[in-house]
Design an enzyme around this catalytic site. Structure first.
Site, PDB file in Angstrom:
ATOM      1  N   ARG A  71      -2.972  -1.569  -9.418  1.00 50.44           N
ATOM      2  CA  ARG A  71      -2.180  -0.404  -9.027  1.00 50.44           C
ATOM      3  C   ARG A  71      -0.864  -0.291  -9.768  1.00 50.44           C
ATOM      4  NH1 ARG A  71      -3.432  -0.231  -2.648  1.00 50.44           N
ATOM      5  NH2 ARG A  71      -5.475   0.738  -2.866  1.00 50.44           N
ATOM      6  N   ARG A 100      -5.997   5.298  -2.834  1.00 48.30           N
ATOM      7  CA  ARG A 100      -4.557   5.536  -2.655  1.00 48.30           C
ATOM      8  C   ARG A 100      -3.923   6.207  -3.876  1.00 48.30           C
ATOM      9  NH1 ARG A 100      -3.213   3.365   2.165  1.00 48.30           N
ATOM     10  NH2 ARG A 100      -4.442   1.575   2.826  1.00 48.30           N
ATOM     11  N   ASP A 115       0.815  -1.222   0.000  1.00 45.18           N
ATOM     12  CA  ASP A 115       0.000   0.000   0.000  1.00 45.18           C
ATOM     13  C   ASP A 115       0.847   1.270   0.000  1.00 45.18           C
ATOM     14  OD1 ASP A 115      -2.338  -1.433  -0.109  1.00 45.18           O
ATOM     15  OD2 ASP A 115      -2.742  -1.303   2.039  1.00 45.18           O
ATOM     16  N   LYS A 135     -13.265   6.002   0.956  1.00 48.03           N
ATOM     17  CA  LYS A 135     -13.069   4.631   1.416  1.00 48.03           C
ATOM     18  C   LYS A 135     -12.168   4.571   2.643  1.00 48.03           C
ATOM     19  CE  LYS A 135     -11.543   0.070   0.214  1.00 48.03           C
ATOM     20  NZ  LYS A 135     -11.265  -0.891  -0.778  1.00 48.03           N
ATOM     21  N   LYS A 156      -5.539  -5.057  -5.997  1.00 44.74           N
ATOM     22  CA  LYS A 156      -6.073  -4.034  -5.109  1.00 44.74           C
ATOM     23  C   LYS A 156      -7.337  -3.433  -5.738  1.00 44.74           C
ATOM     24  CE  LYS A 156      -2.891  -4.356  -1.956  1.00 44.74           C
ATOM     25  NZ  LYS A 156      -3.204  -4.600  -0.562  1.00 44.74           N
TER      26      LYS A 156
END
Length: 131
Positions: A37, A80, A6, A106, A33
């Site tokens: 990503r 993210r 992450d 989120k 994810k």
């Protein structure tokens, strides 16, 4: 980053506005994810004007002091990715638009409120949780 995948979006974003060459490895889990990503990081940063390539599930980032901007970027419905792009916005010459900013809710519903509190500038139709 095998144990901390992450961190990849923000580390890649910061590396893209540095004066270094950075290689992030251990990114195999990034494909599973909210978005893929690995590709979302590369695509979104390159749209801004960065130099990011993928090789063997690694990201190779050739840092630049500033990125160009003046584009629309798909946030890939990924909190993210979106927050990482916003975090480097002061190192982008021209304003840019991120599609899907509401997805930051989120993990950090008040992200834009706090971003503004620390001096960040943005335009958005997304209300904070206290609006």
């Amino acid at each position: 980053l095998t144990q901390n995948p992450d961190l990849a979006p923000i580390l890649a974003a910061v590396a893209s506005v540095s004066s270094c060459r950075v290689i992030l490895t251990g990114l195999e889990k990034l494909e599973y994810k909210e978005s893929n990503r690995l590709f979302a990081i590369r695509n979104s940063l390159n749209v801004l004007g960065a130099s990011v390539t993928i090789a063997d599930k690694s990201l190779i980032i050739e840092g630049k002091k500033v990125l160009h901007g003046d584009v629309k970027i798909d946030g890939e419905r990924d909190h993210r990715i979106i927050m990482s792009l916003v975090a480097i916005s002061s190192q982008v010459n021209y304003p840019f638009e991120i599609i899907g900013c509401e997805h930051v809710r989120k993990s950090f519903p008040d992200f834009f409120k706090y971003f503004q509190r620390i001096g960040g500038i943005y335009e958005s139709g997304i209300p904070t949780s206290n609006s």
